[in-house]
Design an enzyme around this catalytic site. Structure first.
Site, PDB file in Angstrom:
ATOM      1  N   PHE A   1       1.040  -0.816   0.037  1.00 59.09           N
ATOM      2  CA  PHE A   1       0.204   0.025  -0.215  1.00 59.09           C
ATOM      3  C   PHE A   1       0.666   1.466  -0.073  1.00 59.09           C
ATOM      4  O   PHE A   1       1.626   1.416   1.274  1.00 59.09           O
ATOM      5  CB  PHE A   1      -0.567   0.049   1.128  1.00 59.09           C
ATOM      6  N   ASP A   2       1.313   1.905  -1.165  1.00 55.33           N
ATOM      7  CA  ASP A   2       1.936   3.221  -1.166  1.00 55.33           C
ATOM      8  C   ASP A   2       1.543   4.132  -0.958  1.00 55.33           C
ATOM      9  O   ASP A   2       3.378   5.157  -0.497  1.00 55.33           O
ATOM     10  CB  ASP A   2       2.552   2.944  -2.500  1.00 55.33           C
TER      11      ASP A   2
ATOM     12  N   GLY B   1      -0.146   4.462   2.051  1.00 58.85           N
ATOM     13  CA  GLY B   1      -0.191   4.345   3.533  1.00 58.85           C
ATOM     14  C   GLY B   1       1.378   3.684   3.928  1.00 58.85           C
ATOM     15  O   GLY B   1       1.239   4.055   5.426  1.00 58.85           O
TER      16      GLY B   1
ATOM     17  N   ASN C   1      11.226   0.160  -6.389  1.00 55.07           N
ATOM     18  CA  ASN C   1      11.640   0.768  -7.888  1.00 55.07           C
ATOM     19  C   ASN C   1      10.869   1.184  -8.989  1.00 55.07           C
ATOM     20  O   ASN C   1      11.232   1.848 -10.164  1.00 55.07           O
ATOM     21  CB  ASN C   1      11.697  -1.713  -8.297  1.00 55.07           C
ATOM     22  N   TYR C   2       9.431   1.586  -7.779  1.00 55.23           N
ATOM     23  CA  TYR C   2       8.426   2.958  -9.595  1.00 55.23           C
ATOM     24  C   TYR C   2       8.657   3.814  -9.145  1.00 55.23           C
ATOM     25  O   TYR C   2       8.174   4.136  -7.877  1.00 55.23           O
ATOM     26  CB  TYR C   2       7.075   1.241  -9.099  1.00 55.23           C
TER      27      TYR C   2
ATOM     28  N   ASP D   1     -17.675  19.366  -5.014  1.00 58.34           N
ATOM     29  CA  ASP D   1     -18.606  20.279  -4.831  1.00 58.34           C
ATOM     30  C   ASP D   1     -19.126  21.119  -6.119  1.00 58.34           C
ATOM     31  O   ASP D   1     -18.437  22.426  -5.801  1.00 58.34           O
ATOM     32  CB  ASP D   1     -18.096  21.558  -3.693  1.00 58.34           C
TER      33      ASP D   1
ATOM     34  N   ASP E   1     -23.689  16.087   1.507  1.00 56.86           N
ATOM     35  CA  ASP E   1     -22.361  16.745   0.904  1.00 56.86           C
ATOM     36  C   ASP E   1     -21.520  15.488   0.145  1.00 56.86           C
ATOM     37  O   ASP E   1     -21.612  14.912   1.341  1.00 56.86           O
ATOM     38  CB  ASP E   1     -21.233  17.787   1.535  1.00 56.86           C
ATOM     39  N   ILE E   2     -21.021  15.294  -0.944  1.00 54.32           N
ATOM     40  CA  ILE E   2     -20.575  13.785  -0.660  1.00 54.32           C
ATOM     41  C   ILE E   2     -19.506  13.838  -1.785  1.00 54.32           C
ATOM     42  O   ILE E   2     -18.960  14.428  -1.716  1.00 54.32           O
ATOM     43  CB  ILE E   2     -21.425  13.208  -1.616  1.00 54.32           C
TER      44      ILE E   2
ATOM     45  N   HIS F   1      -0.650  -6.454 -14.105  1.00 46.22           N
ATOM     46  CA  HIS F   1       0.751  -5.665 -15.145  1.00 46.22           C
ATOM     47  C   HIS F   1       1.082  -7.339 -15.610  1.00 46.22           C
ATOM     48  O   HIS F   1       1.911  -8.151 -14.350  1.00 46.22           O
ATOM     49  CB  HIS F   1       1.675  -5.028 -14.812  1.00 46.22           C
TER      50      HIS F   1
HETATM   51 CU   LIG Z   1       3.257  -2.943 -12.958  1.00 44.17          CU
END
Ligand SMILES: [Cu+2]
Ligand SMILES: *[C@@H]1O[C@H](CO)[C@@H](O)[C@H](O)[C@H]1NC(C)=O
Ligand SMILES: *[C@@H]1O[C@H](CO)[C@@H](O)[C@H](O)[C@H]1NC(C)=O
Ligand SMILES: *[C@@H]1O[C@H](CO)[C@@H](O)[C@H](O)[C@H]1NC(C)=O
Ligand SMILES: *[C@@H]1O[C@H](CO)[C@@H](O)[C@H](O)[C@H]1NC(C)=O
Length: 675
Positions: free
Chosen positions: A322-323, A325, A410-411, A477, A616-617, A627
């Site tokens: 989870f890049d 967090g 790496n990414y 909004d 308010d959404i 990949h």
């Molecule tokens: Cu990839």
């Protein structure tokens, strides 16, 4: 022409001064990211609150703006005021192996909230602790032994940290990471040369290796052909890329005032966050018919990026990242390279975040902002239907781009926000960088007699299959906070009673989502236009003001729904979700993602099935890629992009760029370049 120009400019100017946007001259914008001074102040205040004579070390895992309540921000903007609103910081620290959630009031210089977080999961890993962790194996006897056994020189071994994920245990685990090592002798492309068979677990709080095993050895793939630096390439070269430069003789067409950017008919605020990277706020577009700026996007940013790898073996199963967090897009923001990452007409902006010890770290050139003259057409028409006449009108497209690059190991993720004069906002993420690979004994696909979980890219190198699921949080909004989400389903109808030679047609059947469950959408199943409307504002002919989500490719998870990584990344189940605005629902994978058990995801929040009609959404959009690597991704991957567009839909009475003033011709200088 000249007089028209003057009139329009005057109009623009006068409406500018009455617009809410210019009312805060002199005061700090309430959504500004924490400045280096403020970060230092947070560090001082938080550190002082712990007994300095004790040996407790404190580490800072998130320091960001504690966003003021939306009504507070909006009322501040609407009233001419030079007063800065109270500034507060949200802070996650680790002290004595406990996570603290702290709110610091920077104006009063006090801590107003400090609670130990007792729930599951851990905050962002800091860069400093990861740097410390990857040093450990290099001085660890058994590891040095292992390198000797493989005939590797430990001075060329580089390690990297990987979060461990969660795989079903209910007990609380320590704050650990796995460390994998690579061999970079003869190349800088370490990721393509993994040293297999070694398992290293580091406890980050104790900063020591707590598990070590060496199960088997496979030779590391060769260095040859892995380096991507120009200086290391050999003939044949080419092709030569033709250069170009943008000439803007009057300078950039935008204006940056603190963090507020004004360009053509747009105004928006740009902030840097250690976790999610760029945050676009208060994007409003000028309506020349209504002589006012109209709100579109209160806040928009990437919320989380889920990258599960598809190799379930002992050495690789845990790779389910989870890049945002776990590692932080802002924390891993690259300093952008002029003339390569951004064109010559770009303007750069720095970003700041708090390091492990709380001190302010600067990322120079974290953002670039530039006008894109891509040679595209904004609109055109050639009329050949009138006898003896040819009428052609065309306008060149110009847009404004805000860019940041987050390199997580790496990414490389190239994050773009693009604004168009027509009212469209395009968000795009480009993937580049290095694949995650594993070493193998195979050198040809003909030899492969077992599941390898990826593609053989060259001798001894398997590029592993994986997904990228990006979720965007889009707090739209449209002309105000009370909005609805409308699915305009395209439905096939039958022509009845033979009234027409046709048998069928399609028509639009609108359906307003009343609660969260009605707004969960897997794209590609049924055709529909997805629109956020303001049900209280209609155009003259009576259509609700709206903005359409034009998605890119729809990607759906292929992991089983009850597989542990998928429980944690459950926000990828649908491509579209709508929730009522809630200041604490920002991060789709949860506040504490590292080793989370999926207890705090968008999927869990929406189980409450709250009302979303005329409220308010917040719109959440998930896009992604499956990949399966190919050889062209080796040794560095040409950019692969995906994105979406937010496009006005009955927001304006007619084409808002019908009357754009065409750009003035740009004079080309003679061949002598400016010194
Ligand atoms: Cu990839
Ligand atoms: C702090 O550390 C020192 C040396 O490591 C030790 O002697 C001392 O007892 C510790 N003090 C506290 C309060 O833990
Ligand atoms: C390992 O590499 C270093 C740096 O190039 C070199 O100084 C050293 O002699 C090498 N060790 C061995 C055992 O080859
Ligand atoms: C806002 O979200 C948090 C986290 O999901 C939740 O605990 C809280 O009850 C929500 N507040 C409201 C008013 O729904
Ligand atoms: C160079 O500039 C001069 C005056 O600005 C102009 O008269 C001349 O034609 C230009 N030459 C070329 C080759 O464009």
């Amino acid at each position: 022409m000249a007089s028209t120009l003057k009139v329009v400019l005057l109009l623009l100017f006068s409406s500018f001064t009455i617009s809410p946007i210019s009312c805060y001259k002199g005061a700090q914008h309430p959504l500004d990211p924490l400045s280096p001074k403020e970060l230092t102040l947070v560090q001082t205040i938080v550190k002082k609150s712990y007994n300095p004579s004790s040996n407790n070390s404190i580490s800072f895992h998130y320091v960001g703006l504690d966003e003021p309540e939306k009504p507070t921000v909006l009322s501040w903007l609407s009233k001419p005021s030079t007063k800065t609103l109270p500034r507060r910081a949200l802070v996650f620290t680790r002290v004595n192996e406990q996570t603290h959630e702290i709110i610091v009031d920077l104006s009063k210089r006090i801590i107003v909230y400090d609670e130990v977080y007792k729930g599951l999961g851990y905050p962002l890993l800091t860069a400093d602790e990861q740097i410390a962790a990857i040093q450990l194996p290099l001085k660890y006897g058994p590891f040095i032994e292992s390198t000797k056994k493989r005939d590797l020189n430990v001075s060329y071994v580089v390690c990297s940290t990987f979060t461990v994920g969660w795989f079903g245990g209910v007990e609380r685990t320590k704050r650990v990471v796995k460390v994998q090592c690579f061999y970079n002798k003869g190349t800088v492309n370490l990721y393509l040369r993994p040293i297999e068979g070694i398992r290293i677990v580091v406890d980050l709080d104790k900063m020591k290796i707590v598990e070590y095993s060496d199960a088997f050895k496979i030779p590391v793939p060769k260095a040859e052909g892995t380096d991507y630096r120009f200086s290391k390439q050999h003939p044949p070269f080419g092709p030569r890329i033709n250069g170009a430069a943008i000439m803007q003789t009057n300078g950039p067409g935008f204006e940056i005032d603190g963090h507020t950017i004004r360009w053509v008919n747009w105004v928006f605020h740009l902030a840097f966050d250690v976790r999610v990277g760029p945050i676009i706020s208060l994007a409003s577009i000028y309506d020349p018919e209504k002589h006012t700026y109209r709100s579109v996007l209160y806040r928009g940013h990437i919320s989380e990026l889920f990258v599960p790898y598809m190799d379930p073996t002992e050495e690789y199963y845990y790779k389910t990242f989870f890049d945002c967090g776990e590692f932080g897009f802002g924390q891993n923001a690259a300093s952008l390279v002029p003339l390569a990452d951004c064109p010559n007409n770009a303007v750069f902006m720095d970003g700041y975040y708090a390091a492990h010890d709380g001190s302010a770290v600067k990322v120079a050139n974290a953002f670039c902002i530039f006008e894109r003259h891509a040679g595209d057409i904004m609109w055109r028409h050639t009329e050949l239907g009138i006898p003896n006449r040819v009428i052609t009108e065309a306008r060149p497209e110009v847009s404004l781009v805000v860019r940041m690059v987050a390199t997580i190991g790496n990414y490389d993720h190239i994050i773009d926000w693009e604004f168009k004069p027509s009212g469209s906002i395009k968000a795009q993420v480009g993937l580049s960088g290095i694949l995650e690979v594993k070493s193998t004994t195979f050198t040809n696909v003909d030899q492969i007699n077992e599941e390898v979980y990826g593609t053989l890219l060259g001798d001894n190198t398997i590029g592993l299959n994986h997904d990228h699921f990006l979720t965007y949080r889009l707090d739209l909004d449209i002309d105000g906070v009370a909005n609805s989400f409308v699915k305009q389903n395209l439905v096939t109808k039958h022509v009845k009673d033979n009234v027409s030679p046709r048998k069928s047609f399609w028509t639009v059947v609108s359906e307003t989502a009343k609660t969260e469950s009605e707004a969960k959408i897997r794209l590609g199943m049924t055709p529909s236009d997805l629109v956020i409307v303001n049900p209280n504002k209609k155009t003259k002919p009576g259509n609700y003001h709206g903005y359409r989500l034009i998605p890119g490719t729809a990607t759906h998870p292929l992991l089983l729904e009850d597989d542990y990584p998928q429980i944690r990344g459950a926000f990828s189940k649908y491509n579209v979700w709508v929730t009522p605005y809630n200041k604490s629902e920002i991060w789709a994978g949860g506040k504490y993602v590292d080793q989370s058990q999926g207890q705090d995801t968008l999927a869990v929040w929406t189980l409450r099935d709250r009302k979303i009609e005329n409220e308010d959404i917040v719109l959440w959009h998930v896009l992604g890629y499956h990949h399966s690597p190919c050889q062209e991704d080796f040794p560095v991957m040409p950019t692969l992009s995906a994105g979406f567009e937010l496009r006005p839909a009955n927001f304006f009475e007619s084409n808002p760029v019908l009357k754009v003033l065409p750009p003035k011709p740009v004079r080309w200088p003679n061949c002598t370049a400016k010194p």
